[in-house]
Write a protein that holds these residues in place. Structure first.
Motif, mmCIF file in Angstrom:
data_model
loop_
_atom_site.group_PDB
_atom_site.id
_atom_site.type_symbol
_atom_site.label_atom_id
_atom_site.label_comp_id
_atom_site.label_asym_id
_atom_site.label_seq_id
_atom_site.Cartn_x
_atom_site.Cartn_y
_atom_site.Cartn_z
ATOM 1 N N ARG A 206 0.826 -1.214 0.000
ATOM 2 C CA ARG A 206 0.000 0.000 0.000
ATOM 3 C C ARG A 206 0.857 1.259 0.000
ATOM 4 O O ARG A 206 0.560 2.230 -0.702
ATOM 5 C CB ARG A 206 -0.940 -0.014 1.196
ATOM 6 C CG ARG A 206 -1.896 1.174 1.237
ATOM 7 C CD ARG A 206 -2.930 0.995 2.334
ATOM 8 N NE ARG A 206 -3.834 2.137 2.411
ATOM 9 C CZ ARG A 206 -4.856 2.225 3.256
ATOM 10 N NH1 ARG A 206 -5.102 1.216 4.090
ATOM 11 N NH2 ARG A 206 -5.648 3.288 3.275
ATOM 12 N N GLY B 134 -16.688 3.490 0.977
ATOM 13 C CA GLY B 134 -15.709 4.457 1.432
ATOM 14 C C GLY B 134 -16.269 5.866 1.404
ATOM 15 O O GLY B 134 -17.479 6.077 1.475
ATOM 16 N N GLY C 297 -14.092 4.066 -3.165
ATOM 17 C CA GLY C 297 -13.152 3.695 -2.117
ATOM 18 C C GLY C 297 -13.580 2.401 -1.455
ATOM 19 O O GLY C 297 -14.408 1.650 -1.987
ATOM 20 N N THR C 298 -13.048 2.142 -0.287
ATOM 21 C CA THR C 298 -13.387 0.897 0.409
ATOM 22 C C THR C 298 -13.074 1.033 1.890
ATOM 23 O O THR C 298 -12.219 1.827 2.279
ATOM 24 C CB THR C 298 -12.601 -0.292 -0.180
ATOM 25 O OG1 THR C 298 -12.951 -1.494 0.513
ATOM 26 C CG2 THR C 298 -11.101 -0.081 -0.054
ATOM 27 N N ASN C 299 -13.781 0.253 2.684
ATOM 28 C CA ASN C 299 -13.451 0.167 4.115
ATOM 29 C C ASN C 299 -12.665 -1.109 4.410
ATOM 30 O O ASN C 299 -12.433 -1.442 5.566
ATOM 31 C CB ASN C 299 -14.722 0.220 4.972
ATOM 32 C CG ASN C 299 -15.665 -0.944 4.699
ATOM 33 O OD1 ASN C 299 -15.525 -1.651 3.701
ATOM 34 N ND2 ASN C 299 -16.636 -1.133 5.573
ATOM 35 N N GLN C 300 -12.252 -1.813 3.333
ATOM 36 C CA GLN C 300 -11.439 -3.024 3.462
ATOM 37 C C GLN C 300 -10.267 -2.938 2.482
ATOM 38 O O GLN C 300 -10.225 -3.652 1.475
ATOM 39 C CB GLN C 300 -12.282 -4.279 3.199
ATOM 40 C CG GLN C 300 -13.419 -4.461 4.194
ATOM 41 C CD GLN C 300 -14.255 -5.691 3.900
ATOM 42 O OE1 GLN C 300 -14.398 -6.129 2.760
ATOM 43 N NE2 GLN C 300 -14.824 -6.275 4.944
ATOM 44 N N PRO C 301 -9.296 -2.078 2.764
ATOM 45 C CA PRO C 301 -8.208 -1.828 1.809
ATOM 46 C C PRO C 301 -7.325 -3.037 1.527
ATOM 47 O O PRO C 301 -6.639 -3.062 0.494
ATOM 48 C CB PRO C 301 -7.415 -0.694 2.463
ATOM 49 C CG PRO C 301 -7.770 -0.747 3.918
ATOM 50 C CD PRO C 301 -9.188 -1.219 3.964
ATOM 51 N N ASP C 302 -7.316 -4.039 2.399
ATOM 52 C CA ASP C 302 -6.495 -5.226 2.117
ATOM 53 C C ASP C 302 -6.978 -5.965 0.874
ATOM 54 O O ASP C 302 -6.246 -6.792 0.316
ATOM 55 C CB ASP C 302 -6.509 -6.186 3.317
ATOM 56 C CG ASP C 302 -5.640 -5.688 4.465
ATOM 57 O OD1 ASP C 302 -4.931 -4.685 4.280
ATOM 58 O OD2 ASP C 302 -5.681 -6.295 5.552
ATOM 59 N N ILE D 94 -7.611 -4.573 -1.994
ATOM 60 C CA ILE D 94 -7.178 -3.913 -3.233
ATOM 61 C C ILE D 94 -6.094 -4.770 -3.890
ATOM 62 O O ILE D 94 -5.130 -5.179 -3.259
ATOM 63 C CB ILE D 94 -6.636 -2.504 -2.944
ATOM 64 C CG1 ILE D 94 -7.725 -1.632 -2.318
ATOM 65 C CG2 ILE D 94 -6.101 -1.873 -4.223
ATOM 66 C CD1 ILE D 94 -8.967 -1.492 -3.171
ATOM 67 N N ARG E 116 -12.761 -0.968 -7.011
ATOM 68 C CA ARG E 116 -12.391 -0.408 -5.717
ATOM 69 C C ARG E 116 -10.982 0.166 -5.769
ATOM 70 O O ARG E 116 -10.110 -0.380 -6.442
ATOM 71 C CB ARG E 116 -12.432 -1.492 -4.635
ATOM 72 C CG ARG E 116 -13.782 -2.134 -4.410
ATOM 73 C CD ARG E 116 -13.665 -3.262 -3.396
ATOM 74 N NE ARG E 116 -14.941 -3.895 -3.093
ATOM 75 C CZ ARG E 116 -15.076 -4.966 -2.318
ATOM 76 N NH1 ARG E 116 -13.991 -5.511 -1.768
ATOM 77 N NH2 ARG E 116 -16.271 -5.477 -2.087
ATOM 78 N N HIS F 101 -7.822 2.178 -3.125
ATOM 79 C CA HIS F 101 -7.433 2.565 -1.773
ATOM 80 C C HIS F 101 -8.074 3.922 -1.455
ATOM 81 O O HIS F 101 -8.199 4.775 -2.347
ATOM 82 C CB HIS F 101 -5.914 2.685 -1.661
ATOM 83 C CG HIS F 101 -5.220 1.387 -1.422
ATOM 84 N ND1 HIS F 101 -4.135 0.980 -2.173
ATOM 85 C CD2 HIS F 101 -5.445 0.391 -0.521
ATOM 86 C CE1 HIS F 101 -3.726 -0.207 -1.735
ATOM 87 N NE2 HIS F 101 -4.505 -0.575 -0.742
ATOM 88 N N PRO F 102 -8.451 4.150 -0.206
ATOM 89 C CA PRO F 102 -9.089 5.425 0.152
ATOM 90 C C PRO F 102 -8.292 6.650 -0.288
ATOM 91 O O PRO F 102 -8.862 7.619 -0.806
ATOM 92 C CB PRO F 102 -9.194 5.339 1.682
ATOM 93 C CG PRO F 102 -9.302 3.873 1.961
ATOM 94 C CD PRO F 102 -8.411 3.212 0.935
#
Length: 318
Positions: A68, A194, A209-214, A216, A226, A228-229
């Protein structure tokens, strides 16, 4: 992921403060070293940008943390470091960052999304006299049975802090598990969209975006794209409504660097097809057409091995 029409109407206003900040940040730059990570001046020669490099892991790092921080997704970091632990790479471990990219063989305009590569390319408009640029970001896409649709579309609307209205299929599946889904998920930590979403002219599909970046860099969504925020935030105010979005599935890319050096990059096809003789001949034919020096200009055996591995690494052709 879809948003309720009323929510869409309520969020049409664009923040003048954020827009002004972008205008200030988009001033001309002298060279790629002054650009943010993942941003590159378009090459004068060839179709490749960036470079592969290594970093040293600390005791606290996971491979996903490192990915990331260096603009890389899950599959990219895993394939570049197949023998490194995902969760505990270990202090002092050298981690390869696959930060070199072959630009998709598509018109360099708007947004190009290569689902096979799990990566988005954005070609922002530049002022007269500025060098054209490209930005590239890792993405998550649709999983099996929910493939991200291919084709040319465009952006239609931007939503800041969108509410999420789970579609009937998700609510039904949740109910079958004994976990009834809410009719609406308001903005906040539990919202899978997100803080930012860009609607496409394909009903029900967004770049968000997403609330679960893992996730991506994986095929894990129900078809939406999706980011990364921090990545969706960085492009959100700069992608005009009406921007072309070209969604392609190109598991094989051929690159040319400085001095005419040739490279191949192959990914696992989204439909898990096996690259056969026809694919091999097409790739070799493309190389030879570019070189213009006859049928002996490409190494069939080497190209075949690269296609068979399909590990996403950029390999020079001997």
């Amino acid at each position: 992921m879809t948003s309720h029409p009323l929510q869409i109407i309520k969020q049409l206003c664009v923040s003048s403060v954020a827009l002004g900040a972008w205008l200030l940040a988009s001033s001309a730059v002298a060279d790629s070293s002054e650009l943010p990570k993942g941003h590159f001046l378009l090459p004068v020669e060839g179709n490749m940008v960036g470079q592969v490099y290594t970093v040293t892991a600390t005791e606290e790092d996971t491979l996903l943390d490192i990915a990331r921080a260096h603009n890389v997704g899950y599959e990219e970091i895993r394939m570049a470091n197949p023998d490194t632990s995902l969760w505990v790479p270990g202090e002092g471990t050298e981690v390869t960052i696959p930060g070199q990219y072959i630009l998709p063989d598509e018109t360099r305009s708007g947004i190009v999304i290569n689902v096979a590569e799990l990566r988005l390319y954005y070609y922002p408009e530049v002022a007269e006299g500025e060098t054209p640029r490209v930005e590239t970001y890792p993405i998550g896409i649709g999983r099996d049975a929910y493939n991200t649709p291919l084709g040319i579309t465009e952006t239609t609307m931007r939503l800041e802090n969108p509410a999420w209205y789970p579609p009937e299929s998700i609510r039904r599946e949740a109910a079958e598990r004994g976990e009834p889904a809410p009719a609406v998920v308001p903005p906040g930590a539990d919202n899978p969209l997100g803080e930012y979403a860009i609607l496409l002219d394909i009903p029900g599909y967004l770049i968000h975006g997403t609330n679960q970046p893992d996730g991506i860099g994986m095929r894990a969504s129900r078809g939406c794209i999706r980011m990364h925020p921090e990545d969706i935030e960085s492009v959100f105010w700069r992608v005009p409504v009406g921007t072309q979005v070209n969604i392609i599935d190109s598991p094989i890319k051929v690159g040319w660097g400085e001095g005419g050096k040739r490279y191949i990059q192959a990914f696992t096809a989204t439909d898990e097809q096996v690259f056969g003789m026809e694919t091999l001949l097409n790739v070799v034919g493309l190389i030879e057409k570019h070189d213009g020096i006859g049928a002996s200009s490409a190494n069939y055996e080497q190209v075949s091995e690269i296609l068979e591995r399909a590990n996403g690494q950029i390999v020079p052709i001997s």
